[in-house]
Design a protein around this motif. Sequence first.
Motif, PDB file in Angstrom:
ATOM      1  N   ILE A  57     -20.440  -6.756   1.534  1.00 43.86           N
ATOM      2  CA  ILE A  57     -19.242  -6.396   0.769  1.00 43.86           C
ATOM      3  C   ILE A  57     -18.038  -6.806   1.587  1.00 43.86           C
ATOM      4  O   ILE A  57     -18.059  -6.729   2.816  1.00 43.86           O
ATOM      5  N   THR A  58     -17.017  -7.273   0.922  1.00 42.69           N
ATOM      6  CA  THR A  58     -15.787  -7.602   1.630  1.00 42.69           C
ATOM      7  C   THR A  58     -14.616  -7.527   0.659  1.00 42.69           C
ATOM      8  O   THR A  58     -14.721  -7.932  -0.496  1.00 42.69           O
ATOM      9  N   ALA A  59     -13.535  -6.958   1.150  1.00 40.68           N
ATOM     10  CA  ALA A  59     -12.297  -6.908   0.370  1.00 40.68           C
ATOM     11  C   ALA A  59     -11.151  -6.653   1.324  1.00 40.68           C
ATOM     12  O   ALA A  59     -11.319  -5.985   2.333  1.00 40.68           O
ATOM     13  N   GLY A  60      -9.979  -7.205   0.984  1.00 41.52           N
ATOM     14  CA  GLY A  60      -8.767  -6.888   1.725  1.00 41.52           C
ATOM     15  C   GLY A  60      -8.537  -7.795   2.905  1.00 41.52           C
ATOM     16  O   GLY A  60      -9.360  -7.896   3.797  1.00 41.52           O
ATOM     17  N   ASP A  61      -7.378  -8.474   2.907  1.00 42.26           N
ATOM     18  CA  ASP A  61      -7.002  -9.331   4.030  1.00 42.26           C
ATOM     19  C   ASP A  61      -6.067  -8.597   4.980  1.00 42.26           C
ATOM     20  O   ASP A  61      -6.015  -8.901   6.154  1.00 42.26           O
ATOM     21  N   ALA A  62      -5.291  -7.681   4.456  1.00 44.38           N
ATOM     22  CA  ALA A  62      -4.257  -7.023   5.256  1.00 44.38           C
ATOM     23  C   ALA A  62      -4.340  -5.532   4.984  1.00 44.38           C
ATOM     24  O   ALA A  62      -4.540  -5.109   3.848  1.00 44.38           O
ATOM     25  N   ARG A  63      -4.148  -4.748   6.040  1.00 44.23           N
ATOM     26  CA  ARG A  63      -4.398  -3.323   5.868  1.00 44.23           C
ATOM     27  C   ARG A  63      -3.265  -2.613   5.140  1.00 44.23           C
ATOM     28  O   ARG A  63      -3.416  -1.462   4.759  1.00 44.23           O
ATOM     29  N   ASN A  64      -2.125  -3.285   4.942  1.00 44.85           N
ATOM     30  CA  ASN A  64      -1.027  -2.645   4.215  1.00 44.85           C
ATOM     31  C   ASN A  64      -0.852  -3.219   2.807  1.00 44.85           C
ATOM     32  O   ASN A  64       0.215  -3.130   2.223  1.00 44.85           O
ATOM     33  N   VAL A  65      -1.921  -3.813   2.294  1.00 42.06           N
ATOM     34  CA  VAL A  65      -1.874  -4.387   0.946  1.00 42.06           C
ATOM     35  C   VAL A  65      -3.040  -3.824   0.136  1.00 42.06           C
ATOM     36  O   VAL A  65      -4.173  -3.777   0.621  1.00 42.06           O
ATOM     37  N   ILE A  66      -2.743  -3.395  -1.082  1.00 43.73           N
ATOM     38  CA  ILE A  66      -3.805  -2.975  -2.000  1.00 43.73           C
ATOM     39  C   ILE A  66      -4.616  -4.221  -2.359  1.00 43.73           C
ATOM     40  O   ILE A  66      -4.056  -5.203  -2.847  1.00 43.73           O
ATOM     41  N   PRO A  67      -5.928  -4.202  -2.088  1.00 46.77           N
ATOM     42  CA  PRO A  67      -6.716  -5.432  -2.265  1.00 46.77           C
ATOM     43  C   PRO A  67      -6.918  -5.767  -3.741  1.00 46.77           C
ATOM     44  O   PRO A  67      -7.213  -4.896  -4.547  1.00 46.77           O
ATOM     45  N   ILE A  74     -11.184  -2.084  -4.246  1.00 48.96           N
ATOM     46  CA  ILE A  74     -12.204  -1.283  -3.546  1.00 48.96           C
ATOM     47  C   ILE A  74     -12.460   0.001  -4.334  1.00 48.96           C
ATOM     48  O   ILE A  74     -13.610   0.361  -4.604  1.00 48.96           O
ATOM     49  N   THR A 103      -7.944  -0.043   2.059  1.00 47.73           N
ATOM     50  CA  THR A 103      -7.276  -1.344   1.891  1.00 47.73           C
ATOM     51  C   THR A 103      -8.125  -2.517   2.358  1.00 47.73           C
ATOM     52  O   THR A 103      -7.898  -3.635   1.908  1.00 47.73           O
ATOM     53  N   THR A 104      -9.052  -2.288   3.268  1.00 50.67           N
ATOM     54  CA  THR A 104      -9.993  -3.360   3.614  1.00 50.67           C
ATOM     55  C   THR A 104     -11.370  -2.740   3.738  1.00 50.67           C
ATOM     56  O   THR A 104     -11.517  -1.553   4.044  1.00 50.67           O
ATOM     57  N   ILE A 105     -12.381  -3.554   3.499  1.00 48.19           N
ATOM     58  CA  ILE A 105     -13.760  -3.073   3.630  1.00 48.19           C
ATOM     59  C   ILE A 105     -14.619  -4.262   4.008  1.00 48.19           C
ATOM     60  O   ILE A 105     -14.376  -5.383   3.565  1.00 48.19           O
ATOM     61  N   ALA A 163     -18.920  -5.085   5.181  1.00 49.07           N
ATOM     62  CA  ALA A 163     -20.261  -4.677   5.615  1.00 49.07           C
ATOM     63  C   ALA A 163     -21.213  -5.813   5.319  1.00 49.07           C
ATOM     64  O   ALA A 163     -21.031  -6.551   4.355  1.00 49.07           O
ATOM     65  N   SER A 212       0.813  -1.220   0.000  1.00 46.97           N
ATOM     66  CA  SER A 212       0.000   0.000   0.000  1.00 46.97           C
ATOM     67  C   SER A 212       0.846   1.270   0.000  1.00 46.97           C
ATOM     68  O   SER A 212       0.304   2.363  -0.170  1.00 46.97           O
ATOM     69  N   ASN A 217      -6.493  -1.094  -7.142  1.00 47.58           N
ATOM     70  CA  ASN A 217      -7.277  -1.245  -5.914  1.00 47.58           C
ATOM     71  C   ASN A 217      -8.711  -1.677  -6.232  1.00 47.58           C
ATOM     72  O   ASN A 217      -9.489  -0.931  -6.831  1.00 47.58           O
ATOM     73  N   ARG A 246      -0.160   7.017   3.418  1.00 50.56           N
ATOM     74  CA  ARG A 246       1.306   7.016   3.470  1.00 50.56           C
ATOM     75  C   ARG A 246       1.739   8.435   3.157  1.00 50.56           C
ATOM     76  O   ARG A 246       1.610   8.881   2.013  1.00 50.56           O
ATOM     77  N   ASN A 304     -10.730   0.182   6.233  1.00 48.02           N
ATOM     78  CA  ASN A 304      -9.423   0.686   6.650  1.00 48.02           C
ATOM     79  C   ASN A 304      -8.899   1.631   5.583  1.00 48.02           C
ATOM     80  O   ASN A 304      -8.820   1.267   4.407  1.00 48.02           O
TER      81      ASN A 304
END
Lengths: 368, 368
Positions: free
Chosen positions: A235-245, A200, B233-235, B237, A190, A198, B255, B251
Amino acid sequence: MTSPRPSVLRVDRRRALLVELINIPSVSHHEHHLANWTEAQLRQSPHGEVLRAGDEVVFRFPALAGKSKIIFCGHLDTVPANDNQTARVEGDRVYGLGATDLKAGLAVFLDLIETLDPATLHVDPVFVFYTCEEVAYQESGLLVVERELPEVLQNTRFAICVEPTDNAVELGCLGNLHAEVTVRGKAAHSARPWFGENAIHAAAPLIERIAAVPERSVDYGEQLRYREVISATTITAGDARNVIPDTLRMNVNFRFAPDRSREDAVTVVRELVGDAGTIEVTDLSPAGRVASENPFCRVLVAGADGAVRAKQAWTDVGRFSEWAIDAVSCGPGIPAQAHQQEEYATIGAMTRSAAIFERFLQEAREVS
Amino acid sequence: MTSPRPSVLRVDRRRALLVELINIPSVSHHEHHLANWTEAQLRQSPHGEVLRAGDEVVFRFPALAGKSKIIFCGHLDTVPANDNQTARVEGDRVYGLGATDLKAGLAVFLDLIETLDPATLHVDPVFVFYTCEEVAYQESGLLVVERELPEVLQNTRFAICVEPTDNAVELGCLGNLHAEVTVRGKAAHSARPWFGENAIHAAAPLIERIAAVPERSVDYGEQLRYREVISATTITAGDARNVIPDTLRMNVNFRFAPDRSREDAVTVVRELVGDAGTIEVTDLSPAGRVASENPFCRVLVAGADGAVRAKQAWTDVGRFSEWAIDAVSCGPGIPAQAHQQEEYATIGAMTRSAAIFERFLQEAREVS
């Protein structure tokens, strides 16, 4: 038409039946004990016969075969328990899981069967107690009935689903489409998002488009309005907060009006999503046709003192439509109580429901 | 300056040290055994002293106290294992968890300590081996050093973090802000969404705004460019696909460039979100100041043949900046190998790293 059991005793009987029905747990896929109990109740009828396929239970009067067939159906299952498995009577109310959706309706059916004299009837009522209504379209016990006991459905003229309607006659129903939409991107750290894409961010215009779809109202006469709506519900996306999903998944729920086919509904969603993502249709339940012109429906509505409403949700009325059977929902449960922890039904509504069904069966005649 | 151990033996020694370092697991929060092993290695030095606080290990030469203090620091911990816990040597490469990030740097440090003769030095090198760099800002072992061994940090003139930089000198670092943004709606049945407020739909304009924030480039001279970026980076709902979701959580990762304070970074995110949701800042690591004017930095850069880069990510350089200590990253690991399952470091890069640090220590002099 009915045996001369005093009405005060029938009130007690329906309450007792409802308490027993609640106290036999029957969460979807776990209806076996309740099916057995129901079958045992039905086998006490001197006039009827009981059919069974798996945990689907059917009751009918052989003497009435050949008359206009009317299906009365209600599901045995409930949504999952929420610390509300035990029946509790407080004045006019019976509390407990499934009380309103729809064991109050089953209690009315069982009491009706105990008291009906088939010799007085001009139609052929067939009662269907089935499993797995509260789960996916393809899991319904009505499909078992269709497959294992096809003669039960054949030549049906009208069907009544004893869903909670507060004793109104609810016509038609919305179709229900769930689609899992997947929006793809490309992962990256990220701090260096330009190496990725991205998912999202990519999905935002699609969400905006879904949110901007205007509600479409479809009217049938002056009393019936169906409101067609579409929503993103998960809705769901992203496993890690420092990675572009790299992947976003979203459930899109389209509740479509009775004038649309299932294929048409899929097309609407496909065109809305366009090339923003891929689509997997995970549930597709047909809308229910509006049976207001069906002569048996007219009799039922008259007996309910004209209380009709559009069904602004899905019910098995849509499934009967797929089988070219006119159907409605009408039952003693209270719609707003369905799936609530403190769900209840009232004795008064059960009394009224029994009266509506008895009047219907008295007045229904062969129609061509 | 160093003891007369032949360079070929030192190559072997660094490789052996790296293999041992890899084979002692030290995932974040589990560095105890590696800290003990490191302390035991350091205690063999005839000239030095070892300080310890918890699992933080510090080595210094008492004879050099009072000269310009230079901190050499490297973290003991690694990211979680991924079936790569055992070291494997293949030609010039040493594979294994943490090889590049940053046990190759620790091996260079340990070899350097074994061979340094403090009598030849004009500065005071202090080596800090610390825990929990790979986790949250507030968990870092450097905070334990600050609290328990404050004299270690006092009067430091320059710090070198042996992060994987392929032996370039990386200046400054981006700040790193994570904010959990919560968008509220109101639940309703998805067939009657007008009774609710869809949190996913409500969030779409905010996502669009985040996606539309232009990248901001901040240049320091001609060689250093920091690119400031913000991403969702994460979502998540929605619990049920037939319910209008009442809560969306996202999230947002900002940066930010070295010209921004942490407070300024929070303001940027707050203004971007506006009244679309509530914000909880869950991590806020300061940007690292660009130390290109620091005289020791100039010496290091010269010794690295001028290879300088902007650090386009966060490192502990930002933490040293909070302590008003100029710092850079410079180490033998390969940035692209960090956190990869097949992570490796090369013997050649370790040889070069040792040469850079030795040249730095030879040429660094007291400066006022």
